[in-house]
Scaffold this motif. Sequence first.
Motif, mmCIF file in Angstrom:
data_model
loop_
_atom_site.group_PDB
_atom_site.id
_atom_site.type_symbol
_atom_site.label_atom_id
_atom_site.label_comp_id
_atom_site.label_asym_id
_atom_site.label_seq_id
_atom_site.Cartn_x
_atom_site.Cartn_y
_atom_site.Cartn_z
ATOM 1 N N ASN B 413 0.778 -1.055 0.393
ATOM 2 C CA ASN B 413 0.242 -0.340 -0.189
ATOM 3 C C ASN B 413 0.902 1.736 0.136
ATOM 4 O O ASN B 413 0.347 2.470 -0.655
ATOM 5 N N ASN B 414 1.856 0.880 0.485
ATOM 6 C CA ASN B 414 3.006 2.525 1.094
ATOM 7 C C ASN B 414 3.244 2.468 -0.598
ATOM 8 O O ASN B 414 3.790 3.694 -0.907
ATOM 9 N N GLY B 415 3.893 1.491 -0.776
ATOM 10 C CA GLY B 415 5.058 0.938 -1.841
ATOM 11 C C GLY B 415 4.774 2.175 -2.827
ATOM 12 O O GLY B 415 4.796 2.570 -3.637
ATOM 13 N N LEU B 416 3.176 1.593 -3.377
ATOM 14 C CA LEU B 416 2.776 2.160 -4.321
ATOM 15 C C LEU B 416 2.422 3.752 -4.358
ATOM 16 O O LEU B 416 2.283 4.431 -4.949
ATOM 17 N N GLN B 417 2.106 4.137 -2.814
ATOM 18 C CA GLN B 417 2.149 6.047 -2.779
ATOM 19 C C GLN B 417 3.625 6.159 -3.017
ATOM 20 O O GLN B 417 4.190 7.749 -3.378
ATOM 21 N N GLU B 418 4.692 5.506 -3.026
ATOM 22 C CA GLU B 418 5.723 5.884 -2.866
ATOM 23 C C GLU B 418 6.039 6.117 -4.773
ATOM 24 O O GLU B 418 6.736 6.953 -5.054
ATOM 25 N N ILE B 419 5.979 4.722 -5.249
ATOM 26 C CA ILE B 419 5.753 5.721 -5.905
ATOM 27 C C ILE B 419 5.307 6.127 -7.307
ATOM 28 O O ILE B 419 5.788 7.048 -7.902
ATOM 29 N N MET B 420 4.303 6.540 -6.568
ATOM 30 C CA MET B 420 2.912 8.021 -6.982
ATOM 31 C C MET B 420 3.772 9.059 -6.480
ATOM 32 O O MET B 420 4.320 9.985 -7.205
ATOM 33 N N THR B 421 5.221 8.986 -5.644
ATOM 34 C CA THR B 421 5.394 10.397 -5.471
ATOM 35 C C THR B 421 7.345 10.141 -5.522
ATOM 36 O O THR B 421 8.363 10.805 -4.270
ATOM 37 N N GLY B 422 7.269 9.360 -6.521
ATOM 38 C CA GLY B 422 8.884 9.736 -6.736
ATOM 39 C C GLY B 422 9.469 8.377 -6.426
ATOM 40 O O GLY B 422 11.015 8.274 -7.356
ATOM 41 N N GLY B 423 8.926 7.543 -5.868
ATOM 42 C CA GLY B 423 9.671 6.054 -5.466
ATOM 43 C C GLY B 423 10.760 5.453 -6.739
ATOM 44 O O GLY B 423 10.051 5.423 -7.297
ATOM 45 N N THR B 424 11.408 4.640 -7.043
ATOM 46 C CA THR B 424 11.880 3.527 -7.296
ATOM 47 C C THR B 424 11.113 1.837 -7.406
ATOM 48 O O THR B 424 11.123 1.764 -6.100
ATOM 49 N N LEU B 425 10.811 1.721 -8.484
ATOM 50 C CA LEU B 425 10.106 0.468 -8.542
ATOM 51 C C LEU B 425 10.853 -0.774 -7.982
ATOM 52 O O LEU B 425 10.034 -1.451 -6.882
ATOM 53 N N GLU B 426 12.592 -0.767 -7.737
ATOM 54 C CA GLU B 426 12.471 -2.159 -7.249
ATOM 55 C C GLU B 426 12.944 -1.843 -5.217
ATOM 56 O O GLU B 426 12.890 -3.077 -5.506
ATOM 57 N N SER B 427 13.076 -1.109 -5.302
ATOM 58 C CA SER B 427 12.938 -0.696 -4.213
ATOM 59 C C SER B 427 11.834 -0.875 -3.124
ATOM 60 O O SER B 427 11.688 -1.734 -2.441
ATOM 61 N N VAL B 428 10.408 -1.184 -4.164
ATOM 62 C CA VAL B 428 9.780 -0.674 -3.583
ATOM 63 C C VAL B 428 9.344 -2.736 -3.447
ATOM 64 O O VAL B 428 8.666 -3.246 -2.602
ATOM 65 N N ALA B 429 9.928 -3.546 -4.628
ATOM 66 C CA ALA B 429 9.634 -4.987 -4.970
ATOM 67 C C ALA B 429 10.143 -5.510 -4.035
ATOM 68 O O ALA B 429 10.213 -6.848 -3.388
ATOM 69 N N GLN B 430 11.818 -4.620 -3.357
ATOM 70 C CA GLN B 430 12.397 -5.451 -2.578
ATOM 71 C C GLN B 430 11.987 -5.240 -0.943
ATOM 72 O O GLN B 430 11.744 -6.444 -0.114
ATOM 73 N N LYS B 431 10.882 -4.193 -0.554
ATOM 74 C CA LYS B 431 11.219 -3.547 0.635
ATOM 75 C C LYS B 431 9.092 -4.580 1.267
ATOM 76 O O LYS B 431 9.120 -5.689 1.821
ATOM 77 N N LEU B 432 8.471 -5.328 -0.487
ATOM 78 C CA LEU B 432 7.401 -6.427 -0.215
ATOM 79 C C LEU B 432 7.830 -8.075 0.004
ATOM 80 O O LEU B 432 7.488 -8.659 0.628
ATOM 81 N N GLN B 433 8.903 -7.745 -0.950
ATOM 82 C CA GLN B 433 9.722 -9.121 -0.883
ATOM 83 C C GLN B 433 9.670 -9.530 0.929
ATOM 84 O O GLN B 433 10.317 -10.472 1.319
ATOM 85 N N ASP B 434 10.814 -8.440 1.415
ATOM 86 C CA ASP B 434 11.675 -8.741 2.566
ATOM 87 C C ASP B 434 10.371 -8.729 3.592
ATOM 88 O O ASP B 434 10.264 -9.766 4.301
ATOM 89 N N ALA B 435 9.019 -8.397 3.719
ATOM 90 C CA ALA B 435 7.987 -8.508 4.404
ATOM 91 C C ALA B 435 7.216 -9.632 4.088
ATOM 92 O O ALA B 435 7.445 -10.332 5.112
ATOM 93 N N GLN B 436 7.070 -9.781 3.128
ATOM 94 C CA GLN B 436 6.462 -11.118 2.696
ATOM 95 C C GLN B 436 7.465 -12.468 3.062
ATOM 96 O O GLN B 436 6.627 -13.948 3.883
ATOM 97 N N ALA B 437 8.917 -12.577 3.037
ATOM 98 C CA ALA B 437 9.762 -12.979 3.395
ATOM 99 C C ALA B 437 9.973 -13.393 4.378
ATOM 100 O O ALA B 437 9.436 -14.917 5.475
ATOM 101 N N ARG B 438 9.102 -12.534 5.401
ATOM 102 C CA ARG B 438 9.890 -12.751 7.709
ATOM 103 C C ARG B 438 8.320 -13.041 7.950
ATOM 104 O O ARG B 438 8.149 -14.200 8.301
ATOM 105 N N ALA B 439 6.948 -13.132 6.721
ATOM 106 C CA ALA B 439 5.574 -13.031 7.318
ATOM 107 C C ALA B 439 5.901 -14.507 7.374
ATOM 108 O O ALA B 439 5.238 -15.795 7.764
ATOM 109 N N VAL B 440 6.234 -15.767 6.067
ATOM 110 C CA VAL B 440 6.477 -16.436 5.984
ATOM 111 C C VAL B 440 7.251 -18.138 6.432
ATOM 112 O O VAL B 440 6.696 -18.912 7.311
#
Lengths: 291, 442
Positions: B413-440
Amino acid sequence: MPTAVRSKGFIALALLPALILFVVFVIVPIIWSAYYGFFEWKGIGATKFIGLDNYREILQDHIFWRALKNNMILIVSAIVGQVPIALILAIVLLKNSFFSRFVRSAVFMPMVLSTVVVGLIWGYIYNPQFGLVNTILEAVGLESWSRAWLSDVKVNMFAITIPINWSNIGPYMIIFIAALQNISPEIDDAANIDGAQKGKKLFYVTLPMIWSTVVVTLVLCISGSLKAFDHVMVMTHGGPAQSTELLATYMYNNTFRVYRYGYGSAVSTIIMIISALLIGINYILTRKKAD
Amino acid sequence: MKKMQKMSLMLLIMMFIISACGNSGDNKKAEGEVTKKDDKVKLTVWHNFAGDDLRAKAVRSLIEKFQQDNPNIELDAQAIPPDGYRQRLSTVAAGNELPDLFFVYAGSHSAELYKAGLLQPITELADQNPDWKAKFLPGAFDPYQFEEGQIYTAPMGMSATSFLYYNTAIFEQYKVKVPTTWDELMTAIKVFNDNKMTPIALGNKAPWVAQSTIIGAIGERVTGTEWFKNASAQKGAKFTDPEFIDTLGYFKQLVDNNAFQEGANSIDNTQAEQYFIQGKAAMMISGAWSLTNLAASASEEQMKDIDVTVLPSIPGGKGDANSITGGAGAGLALSKRTEGATKEAALKLIYAVSGPDAQKAIAESNSMVMYDTDIDQSKVSSLYYKAFNLVKKTNITPVYDAYLSAESGEVINNGLQEIMTGGTLESVAQKLQDAQARAVTP
């Protein structure tokens, strides 16, 4: 002496109910939440003791530091905004004329409004399409200044400080008016006879007389700004992309949206420590001035 | 001596407090015994149909009817506003004071409650009514089958989250074709922007909106369901894979081409709906909830220009373009502690609010159901009728946050807002990957 001792006993007895309530509902939960901070806990199900890991993770999370920075922006804006403006208004509106009573009520008004209402009103004022701010800027030919105030990450934190200050000035003004009314007129007259002009009178007579009140308002500003939550929750939800995250919203999101009760408890403990530190610093600084 | 007096006083007060606490507990027990003797079955239920919308009214009247039909059941039904519902439920869950029946959402919400051992299956109800179970649409029970062969609730609705709403009058005015491919969508966006018309209305202040309505649908078209499920389970796929970067890339394309109005992150979903219905935007990507909201707030005049379809296809994508993200909606779940006559009454109530008649009633309150039922066209709004039939013809694919952990949901959710405010795709993907890996990995 015996009466004094007896009255001391009576005072203690009379204070006891309030003290017990305070301990049960304030002190115990604080200790409780610090204790939960040592666990990994989802709010339901099993808890797992993880020592200081939560605290360590908080200090390494850059969102936490951004939240702290945003809180500092609020504190600074409250100290340089709310206190001086409230003081000036109090001095100007001290007289009991109809006009000053009217302005006083007007300034106090936002305090009576629910913060949700304040948040919604300012949400409309800042609205990028039909908001008042952008409309005015366009009307005076400053179109290049108009922007999406609450979603532009460069300005949104500053945009948020304005409604917060606006809605908090009222009570400080009332506190200052009460303090100013307590200065006895003799001192005022003596100052006038000694030839103290307006500015001099303010800095050498009035301010020192109400200095303890100023200190109290500063403490209220600091603790209020650290607790700030509702305005931001209504106006931006801490977003976009956590750019307006505050310590309290950071705690709320981690606890109730991500279900990390242990982590959230650790954040609240850290907020308390930071509060205590800042208020301590404020106490030391202002005490020196008072000497 | 004085000290002794004080001490004894303290002790006395402490005893009062302790005994006060003790008393209340006893009272509760006594109450329970009385009801058992009384023959009246006491049933508590928490739901979130507190609002004034048609669906909430429909469900509340189903519950009222149940109460009238079963005078021997003493029903205590609490309607809790949706905003605070999950928090309140987790608070009572933490205190082990859950009601007998409570409303649970599909996905991480019900899964967490199951993992904490607070739910029991309602499979026997389905076994008693096989016809009823058979008429649910495919996948209706997927999120509630925590164990093989056991179901834990029956969905009372369906969430369909990614319709493309469009204003036919605006499309005609600028002679734009309703997009069926990504290129056509881009052309449409350009034409609208050239004419100073907002292409797509978006209200992403509460940051789940872009995720729920847009990214899942793009994701399905680019990566396919298989990949997403693997990535969620962290088995053989990661969110840092090029497929997912592409998915985010398509979203960024929308942002970069000014598809959304300025300040989309500072207005909420309802404001965006208003913006769209007032003819200030040509399109809106939103869920079935907008059908209800628009039906309640817009005029006949405004509604007649609105039509609804699926998002355009994406060239070279691996997934199904004729699809809408969604899934089983929420339902009533049974607390593990409910037993005996109370349990029977609880199952009866579940059937009363999600049985065939109930599904029809809910569907006719302009709200999607995951159940094969025929609705009376005259009872619903024309836009809803279009959407209802559209859903019957399309496939339902996963909404991201229903499969991701709660934390990963926040991250995207926050990552998409980040992309809308100029964040990079790779960093958002990385954060999502980290969070999901931690949850699994536990």
